[in-house]
Write a protein that holds these residues in place. Structure first.
Motif, PDB file in Angstrom:
ATOM      1  N   LYS A 119       0.852  -1.198   0.000  1.00  0.00           N
ATOM      2  CA  LYS A 119       0.000   0.000   0.000  1.00  0.00           C
ATOM      3  C   LYS A 119       0.887   1.248   0.000  1.00  0.00           C
ATOM      4  O   LYS A 119       1.802   1.366   0.826  1.00  0.00           O
TER       5      LYS A 119
ATOM      6  N   GLY B  47      -7.553   8.697   5.798  1.00  0.00           N
ATOM      7  CA  GLY B  47      -6.445   7.757   6.041  1.00  0.00           C
ATOM      8  C   GLY B  47      -6.831   6.305   5.792  1.00  0.00           C
ATOM      9  O   GLY B  47      -6.075   5.389   6.123  1.00  0.00           O
TER      10      GLY B  47
ATOM     11  N   ASP C  36      -4.995   2.489   4.311  1.00  0.00           N
ATOM     12  CA  ASP C  36      -4.333   1.434   5.097  1.00  0.00           C
ATOM     13  C   ASP C  36      -5.339   0.316   5.388  1.00  0.00           C
ATOM     14  O   ASP C  36      -5.012  -0.872   5.332  1.00  0.00           O
TER      15      ASP C  36
ATOM     16  N   LYS D 230      -0.737   8.586  13.422  1.00  0.00           N
ATOM     17  CA  LYS D 230      -1.398   8.723  12.116  1.00  0.00           C
ATOM     18  C   LYS D 230      -0.856   7.740  11.073  1.00  0.00           C
ATOM     19  O   LYS D 230      -1.495   7.483  10.049  1.00  0.00           O
TER      20      LYS D 230
END
Ligand code: ADP
Ligand code: ASP
Ligand code: MG
Length: 469
Positions: free
Chosen positions: A8, A209, A212, A267
């Motif tokens: 990723k 985000g 992930d 993060k």
């Protein structure tokens, strides 16, 4: 499929043409026999699309149009550097179509036609849709046989736009149906992270985000041998490097440690990433696309207890603390149920909870429903509200069983007012709340006490060096 590797790449790993070229090399060198690639939008693209959507919603269609046009021009530039021939023509066409469709969606927001949250998801989805095409094109140009897969055919979610929850059985089944035939044909699938769709095909997103998380879902569905999260730091660090510049990579973390760090503010990993990996016991490796040979961090089932037990310090700002006090709690049952039902009704997540005989304190990140929540809680007891709070979360296997840790931590920050201490709910963390304007100072002092003083006194990398062995 035991030999599948998920790679990723976050936004900074695909910020420009040079970054895409680095990614192609990484896929070849680190992807093993069957790589599957998940990619985020170009750095800054999702923020820009949200800004465009906000301008559209305010009726400023001209500004929205300019924001979007700048980003599409930027993509066109990256496309010109990376692609040639048919691939260049087809990306050019895709951009022209995106331009037209985005204009329609922004008009829809301005005219309040349709559900704004659904329109926003549709708008921001172009970030990952375009980056996945660019990456597949760059891989193909380098001779890697590849195929773009629309993530919205694979990740199936509920209808909560902006932060949708995947439906596990549908997602796993679709993911396998889409990806296994490609892998069997020796093609490298390239999927957009972050974006998904409902069962009826409406575009949703997994929360900021969220790429992930997509990578972890793909890894679990394919029973991958490893999930690699390529970012702009060399692994999970001992603290947020923006607050503690001397923070260092942690060689190995347990799933429990990584989950706590991600949840309480690190993060580098989306908070939901660890769950699918844990369920299938798949190692997650966090690596630096700017320094691909750095060892990074491996997150797996077991991890060593470090001397002093503390492995990292995370923090999260922007929290509100609520305290509800009532003598009706004494010896009564049903009180906590009634209290949590209030949060349930307002779909508001509670992070940390502590209780005494007559009071409950808890933290909230999402304060949108705060006035309504407070007014309902007043029926249960006296309510006090403290805004602008921050959580500090100290993480390490062995924390609960190592004597003296709490004393050491609180002595280090003894002049900073600490509230809501929680230890022992998980075996790996100690969490507490401080005022937001003191949180950086608290984190820096704790980092110095836990890592830097030790290193200075031994003249080397004592704690980290031993833990790595
Ligand atoms: P990506 O675009 O690759 O998904 P993110 O910006 O989402 O990257 O996450 C990486 C960033 O997370 C780092 O650049 C760093 O500033 C921040 N970060 C916060 N806490 C940590 C931590 N404990 N370890 C590593 N990075 C952290
Ligand atoms: N592009 C999305 C975001 O900026 C998802 C991600 O980067 O993981 O939030
Ligand atoms: Mg990220």
């Amino acid at each position: 499929m035991g030999d599948v590797t998920i790679l990723k790449f976050g936004g900074t790993s695909v910020a420009d043409a040079a970054a895409f070229t680095r990614v192609v090399t990484i896929v070849r060198r680190h992807g093993g026999p069957r790589p599957v690639v998940v990619v985020s939008a170009l750095a800054g693209m999702t923020d820009a699309l949200f800004a465009g959507a906000a301008a559209g919603a305010e009726g400023d269609v001209a500004r929205a149009g300019r924001i979007v046009a700048d980003q599409l021009d930027r993509h066109a530039g990256v496309g010109r550097s990376l692609l040639s021939g048919d691939a260049a023509v087809s990306f050019h066409d895709q951009l022209a179509q995106a331009r037209q469709e985005l204009a329609g969606l922004l008009d829809g927001l301005a005219g309040r036609v349709g559900d704004a949250a659904a329109l926003r998801d549709e708008i921001v989805s172009y970030g990952e849709r375009l980056s996945s095409s660019l990456l597949a094109g760059a891989l193909a140009a380098a001779g890697v046989a590849t195929r773009v897969v629309d993530a919205r055919r694979c990740v199936i979610t509920d209808e909560t736009h902006g932060g949708a929850t995947p439906l596990p059985a549908d997602t796993e089944c679709r993911m396998r149906a889409e990806l296994v035939p490609l892998l069997e044909a020796a093609l490298v699938p390239v999927l957009a992270g972050y974006i998904a769709a409902t069962l009826s095909g409406r575009t949703t997103t997994l929360g900021r985000g969220g790429s992930d998380y997509t990578a972890a879902l793909v890894g679990a569905a394919l029973d991958a041998r490893e999930i690699q999260i390529w970012t702009d730091v060399s692994g999970v660090l001992t603290a947020d490097p923006r607050v503690v510049p001397s923070a260092r990579p942690i060689p190995r973390l347990s799933y429990a440690e990584a989950a706590e760090l991600a949840y309480f503010g690190a993060k580098v990993l989306h908070p939901k990433t660890i769950e699918p990996a844990t369920a299938r016991q798949i190692p997650v490796r966090i690596c630096n696309s700017l320094a691909p040979d750095d060892p990074g961090t491996v997150v797996a089932a077991d991890a060593a207890v470090w001397p002093g037990a503390v492995k990292a310090i995370a923090h999260k700002t922007g929290l509100t603390v609520l305290q509800i006090a009532s003598t009706r709690m004494l010896g009564a049952y049903g009180f906590l149920r009634a209290l949590f039902e209030v949060f349930d009704r307002h779909r508001t997540v509670v992070d940390v909870v502590t209780t005494s005989e007559v009071s409950v304190s808890l933290t909230l990140e999402d304060a949108r429903a705060l006035p309504a929540i407070v007014s309902e809680l007043r029926a249960l007891g006296e309510v006090s509200v403290e805004p602008h709070r921050a959580i500090v979360c100290v993480v390490g296997e062995g924390l609960r069983t190592t004597p003296g840790i709490a004393a050491r931590i609180f002595t280090t920050i003894q002049d900073i007012n600490v509230s809501l201490i929680s230890q022992g709910a998980s075996r790996v963390n100690l969490t507490f709340v401080v005022a937001e304007d003191r949180v950086y100072e608290a984190v820096r002092r704790l980092h110095e006490a836990c890592f830097e003083r030790e290193r200075a006194s031994t003249g080397g990398d004592a704690a980290i060096g031993r833990a790595a062995s």
